[in-house]
Scaffold this active site. Structure first.
Site, PDB file in Angstrom:
ATOM      1  N   ALA A   1       0.979  -1.499  -0.349  1.00  0.00           N
ATOM      2  CA  ALA A   1       0.122  -0.162  -0.006  1.00  0.00           C
ATOM      3  C   ALA A   1       0.627   1.421  -0.444  1.00  0.00           C
ATOM      4  O   ALA A   1       0.666   2.314  -0.884  1.00  0.00           O
ATOM      5  CB  ALA A   1      -0.888  -0.081   1.389  1.00  0.00           C
TER       6      ALA A   1
ATOM      7  N   ASP B   1       1.083  -1.804   6.745  1.00  0.00           N
ATOM      8  CA  ASP B   1       0.989  -0.044   6.147  1.00  0.00           C
ATOM      9  C   ASP B   1      -0.483   0.637   7.414  1.00  0.00           C
ATOM     10  O   ASP B   1      -0.368   1.219   6.591  1.00  0.00           O
ATOM     11  CB  ASP B   1       0.476  -0.293   4.849  1.00  0.00           C
ATOM     12  CG  ASP B   1       1.969  -0.734   4.056  1.00  0.00           C
ATOM     13  OD1 ASP B   1       2.845  -0.289   4.245  1.00  0.00           O
ATOM     14  OD2 ASP B   1       1.974  -2.334   3.244  1.00  0.00           O
TER      15      ASP B   1
ATOM     16  N   ASN C   1      -3.526 -14.878  12.842  1.00  0.00           N
ATOM     17  CA  ASN C   1      -4.999 -15.388  12.431  1.00  0.00           C
ATOM     18  C   ASN C   1      -5.362 -15.658  11.290  1.00  0.00           C
ATOM     19  O   ASN C   1      -4.596 -15.038  10.619  1.00  0.00           O
ATOM     20  CB  ASN C   1      -5.460 -13.562  12.678  1.00  0.00           C
ATOM     21  CG  ASN C   1      -6.490 -12.712  13.811  1.00  0.00           C
ATOM     22  OD1 ASN C   1      -6.232 -13.474  14.942  1.00  0.00           O
ATOM     23  ND2 ASN C   1      -5.792 -11.403  13.682  1.00  0.00           N
TER      24      ASN C   1
ATOM     25  N   HIS D   1       1.059 -15.987   7.573  1.00  0.00           N
ATOM     26  CA  HIS D   1       2.116 -14.820   8.180  1.00  0.00           C
ATOM     27  C   HIS D   1       1.416 -14.465   9.251  1.00  0.00           C
ATOM     28  O   HIS D   1       0.750 -14.879   9.946  1.00  0.00           O
ATOM     29  CB  HIS D   1       1.398 -13.154   7.363  1.00  0.00           C
ATOM     30  CG  HIS D   1       0.163 -12.212   7.123  1.00  0.00           C
ATOM     31  ND1 HIS D   1      -0.766 -13.310   6.715  1.00  0.00           N
ATOM     32  CD2 HIS D   1      -0.379 -11.747   7.874  1.00  0.00           C
ATOM     33  CE1 HIS D   1      -1.690 -12.892   6.881  1.00  0.00           C
ATOM     34  NE2 HIS D   1      -1.753 -11.837   7.916  1.00  0.00           N
TER      35      HIS D   1
ATOM     36  N   HIS E   1      -1.330 -19.889  23.796  1.00  0.00           N
ATOM     37  CA  HIS E   1      -3.149 -20.085  23.912  1.00  0.00           C
ATOM     38  C   HIS E   1      -2.981 -19.731  22.029  1.00  0.00           C
ATOM     39  O   HIS E   1      -2.749 -19.503  21.572  1.00  0.00           O
ATOM     40  CB  HIS E   1      -3.570 -19.010  23.765  1.00  0.00           C
ATOM     41  CG  HIS E   1      -3.169 -18.107  25.580  1.00  0.00           C
ATOM     42  ND1 HIS E   1      -4.360 -19.300  26.402  1.00  0.00           N
ATOM     43  CD2 HIS E   1      -3.060 -17.479  25.905  1.00  0.00           C
ATOM     44  CE1 HIS E   1      -3.335 -18.558  27.824  1.00  0.00           C
ATOM     45  NE2 HIS E   1      -2.543 -17.670  27.769  1.00  0.00           N
TER      46      HIS E   1
ATOM     47  N   LYS F   1     -18.234 -22.004  17.318  1.00  0.00           N
ATOM     48  CA  LYS F   1     -19.212 -21.834  18.889  1.00  0.00           C
ATOM     49  C   LYS F   1     -19.335 -20.090  18.718  1.00  0.00           C
ATOM     50  O   LYS F   1     -18.393 -18.804  18.200  1.00  0.00           O
ATOM     51  CB  LYS F   1     -18.184 -22.477  19.902  1.00  0.00           C
ATOM     52  CG  LYS F   1     -18.530 -21.220  20.892  1.00  0.00           C
ATOM     53  CD  LYS F   1     -19.727 -22.166  21.109  1.00  0.00           C
ATOM     54  CE  LYS F   1     -19.938 -20.857  23.112  1.00  0.00           C
ATOM     55  NZ  LYS F   1     -21.542 -21.770  23.702  1.00  0.00           N
TER      56      LYS F   1
HETATM   57  O1  LIG Z   1     -29.186 -20.714  22.909  1.00  0.00           O
HETATM   58  P1  LIG Z   1     -28.898 -20.732  21.566  1.00  0.00           P
HETATM   59  O2  LIG Z   1     -29.221 -19.378  20.820  1.00  0.00           O
HETATM   60  O3  LIG Z   1     -28.801 -22.075  20.952  1.00  0.00           O
HETATM   61  O4  LIG Z   1     -27.415 -19.894  21.476  1.00  0.00           O
HETATM   62  C1  LIG Z   1     -26.502 -19.099  21.277  1.00  0.00           C
HETATM   63  O5  LIG Z   1     -26.656 -18.458  22.434  1.00  0.00           O
HETATM   64  C2  LIG Z   1     -25.826 -18.831  23.513  1.00  0.00           C
HETATM   65  C3  LIG Z   1     -25.961 -18.021  24.731  1.00  0.00           C
HETATM   66  O6  LIG Z   1     -25.053 -16.512  24.305  1.00  0.00           O
HETATM   67  C4  LIG Z   1     -24.543 -19.663  22.548  1.00  0.00           C
HETATM   68  O7  LIG Z   1     -23.736 -20.043  24.218  1.00  0.00           O
HETATM   69  C5  LIG Z   1     -24.569 -19.935  21.894  1.00  0.00           C
HETATM   70  O8  LIG Z   1     -23.128 -20.159  21.339  1.00  0.00           O
HETATM   71  C6  LIG Z   1     -25.373 -19.177  20.644  1.00  0.00           C
HETATM   72  O9  LIG Z   1     -25.265 -20.413  20.152  1.00  0.00           O
HETATM   73  O1  LIG Z   2      -4.767  -6.957  11.483  1.00  0.00           O
HETATM   74  P1  LIG Z   2      -5.846  -6.765  10.539  1.00  0.00           P
HETATM   75  O2  LIG Z   2      -5.284  -8.630   9.401  1.00  0.00           O
HETATM   76  O3  LIG Z   2      -6.288  -6.396   9.388  1.00  0.00           O
HETATM   77  O4  LIG Z   2      -7.603  -6.944  11.397  1.00  0.00           O
HETATM   78  C1  LIG Z   2      -7.354  -8.154  12.185  1.00  0.00           C
HETATM   79  O5  LIG Z   2      -6.812  -8.313  12.859  1.00  0.00           O
HETATM   80  C2  LIG Z   2      -6.542  -7.249  14.061  1.00  0.00           C
HETATM   81  C3  LIG Z   2      -5.941  -7.336  15.613  1.00  0.00           C
HETATM   82  O6  LIG Z   2      -6.431  -8.504  16.308  1.00  0.00           O
HETATM   83  C4  LIG Z   2      -7.919  -7.085  14.217  1.00  0.00           C
HETATM   84  O7  LIG Z   2      -8.331  -5.525  15.175  1.00  0.00           O
HETATM   85  C5  LIG Z   2      -9.102  -6.487  13.258  1.00  0.00           C
HETATM   86  O8  LIG Z   2     -10.649  -6.708  13.863  1.00  0.00           O
HETATM   87  C6  LIG Z   2      -8.760  -8.137  12.783  1.00  0.00           C
HETATM   88  O9  LIG Z   2      -9.792  -7.686  11.395  1.00  0.00           O
END
Ligand SMILES: O=P(O)(O)O[C@H]1O[C@H](CO)[C@@H](O)[C@H](O)[C@H]1O
Ligand SMILES: O=P(O)(O)O[C@H]1O[C@H](CO)[C@@H](O)[C@H](O)[C@H]1O
Lengths: 351, 351
Positions: B61, B78, B153, B166, B301, B314
């Site tokens: 960029a 960038d 990511n 990357h 992690h 999930k």
């Molecule tokens: O209970 P639902 O609508 O099937 O499930 C949704 O809400 C829940 C509570 O926030 C989450 O744990 C689930 O991952 C989401 O899919």
């Molecule tokens: O920097 P990127 O890959 O363009 O962006 C991604 O990672 C960032 C750091 O976790 C996040 O803030 C962005 O929302 C996500 O799209």
């Protein structure tokens, strides 16, 4: 370098309610987006579909048939994450392997008999009926459970698997993380400053106005100074209120009104049924009902994921999960955009 | 009711590293999924595409042209969320409106010249080159910055906008939330028990084995007892190590090997390039380099979003955002599934 401009210069802001920080890097909005594009919500939901277990007259997973309800309707979640009779885990073998009991109840509250409506498209009287149910469920389940979490997942993007307007209520025999955290921070604020944190905060935001989205005699909605999601808002009462069931008749009406105004603006922002997760936080219940809740102020959080358009969301991923939340526009910019939007719904107003 | 069975009976588990709890409701896996289905990652990424700013020879960029790199390649992001010269915010007007300075550097590290490779498909020598770069960048940026966050990511589902293999490195003049939290909990654990938390934890998991995914002489990978994401893992050294740059030559080789084994299993789980966000946590740097870091244990992690298949994730939404994380299978079930998977990649092994 020049003088500090929040819209230009990254900085961190403190969230006194969660005792943590958010990184604000508003200049990031300039980067082009080449990532995932979401599917916009379907607009063709049938009003009534007997294969949808939330509709009046439909059969649910457990074989029960819903009544022909005409207002709100509450039933027990057929796949509950919490059940009243789970046995206690065995005593912990080591401090690094600690388990504890989780008992509770999961309910579903349908807002309206029609599947093709959402809150902003419902009448004030219909929204008022939802608020009454919220208050009733908090009182009923809160009689024994220490925490009653009301939350709405709206839109498939927020994990909602059913377009029928509804929310959930999960009551538990424990104070969840967020409840413990907000209890601690609010308690400390009252001790240190002699006024409930969110009461003081609402008064200041009502004066400063730059983060205000909508307000009326009893309520105000702001993009909080420490907002993490692009268009996150905080709905606050103007007087000190611990729990939903304390709301007066007129406060419930004015709550219906401010919710309709906020949610209409949300839908108008990208001309789409705006996805979000929202939920209420009030003072703990059950065994805590007898305690002083002077530090607690009732409030609702709205966490919407969209950032740039109906199909481009904010991803809270790598840096956010491993280090700290980061946002791409300032809360003041978000509030300004929401404030400027019409209060008539884009699907209703004449074009 | 009967006796407690973690696979049947919901319970909460304590996360000593974050000082919070997770709700485990394994019986929820039985509910049918009618919600959002994700688009699986594209499998047809071209090996070299000059319109991709991460490729050797491509223009970025800012107009710079990448060298014809043959191993790893590091450049400045960038569109950085952190820049070295941001001015200080003005003094805070009120304790509820606290801002502070954020300065730093954002770098991108390409793992390999080819866009159609991912870590599990790279050779051990190629992965080793990435590890050496991680150590080098931590040492270099950590000379002045208190925190250097390495994170990857992977996959569009995790907000990654470029398929080229990357990761990113964001160094900041502040300790982010997660760093402050893990610093506090690890410090307290050492004080109370005389041994670094994650060293004690690794030893116990090596004995108990039920949450073990892969191990070798220097490292082990577990689905932690308190995992939040369905197939979340924690990568731990067996000896006490504060920071990446302390890793010996042979520890870097064995790290490359265990990463390849873990990531191959991940890809084999749903026969798809497995999305995740991952990152390294080591002892704070910069001004903290001279301090005692006896409580800190280096670890990585891995937070993968998938739950049921390559297209069903999930959602951490309503209850999770407002109250507490909730998981739908036990960590032991997740570890068992990962353990049982072959260590040869599904795209390489003969069918
Ligand atoms: O209970 P639902 O609508 O099937 O499930 C949704 O809400 C829940 C509570 O926030 C989450 O744990 C689930 O991952 C989401 O899919
Ligand atoms: O920097 P990127 O890959 O363009 O962006 C991604 O990672 C960032 C750091 O976790 C996040 O803030 C962005 O929302 C996500 O799209």
């Amino acid at each position: 370098v020049g003088s500090f401009q929040p819209r230009e210069h990254q900085h961190v802001r403190y969230n006194p309610l969660r005792d943590d920080w958010v990184l604000v890097s508003a200049h990031r909005m300039r980067r082009p987006w080449q990532g995932q594009v979401e599917i916009p919500p379907r607009e063709d939901v049938p009003r009534c579909d007997l294969s949808n277990p939330l509709c009046p007259g439909a059969a649910r997973a457990n074989g029960e048939v819903n009544p022909q309800y005409t207002s709100t309707f509450v039933f027990d979640n057929d796949f509950p994450a919490l059940q009243p009779d789970a046995p206690e885990p065995d005593a912990c073998s080591h401090p690094l392997f600690r388990a504890a009991s989780a008992q509770g109840v999961c309910k579903v509250l349908c807002f309206h008999p029609w599947s093709d409506l959402t809150l902003p498209l419902m009448s004030l009287a219909e929204i008022r009926a939802v608020i009454d149910q919220w208050a009733e469920l908090t009182a009923e389940l809160g009689a024994s459970y220490p925490w009653v979490q009301i939350f709405e997942n709206k839109g498939a993007m927020m994990g909602c698997s059913n377009p029928h307007p509804h929310c959930q209520v999960w009551a538990s025999n424990f104070l969840p993380n967020e409840a413990r955290l907000e209890d601690r921070t609010q308690r400390q604020h009252l001790q240190e400053r002699g006024v409930p944190m969110l009461l003081e905060y609402a008064r200041l935001e009502a004066q400063r106005k730059e983060r205000l989205v909508v307000e009326n005699a009893d309520w105000l909605v702001v993009v909080p100074y420490w907002a993490v999601w692009p268009f996150q808002t905080l709905l606050l009462p103007r007087r000190h209120i611990c729990r939903l069931q304390e709301l007066s008749d007129s406060e419930r009406d004015s709550l219906a009104s401010i919710m309709k105004r906020l949610l209409t603006k949300y839908d108008n922002l990208f001309e789409v049924s705006f996805p979000y997760s929202m939920g209420w936080h009030g003072a703990p219940t059950g065994p805590h009902l007898g305690e002083d809740c002077g530090h607690w102020q009732l409030h609702a959080h709205y966490y919407p994921p969209l950032l740039r358009s109906a199909t481009v969301r904010k991803f809270m991923v790598g840096y956010e999960m491993l280090a700290q939340a980061q946002r791409d526009l300032t809360p003041e910019q978000a509030a300004e955009r929401l404030r400027a939007l019409p209060e008539e719904h884009h699907r209703v107003r004449p074009r």
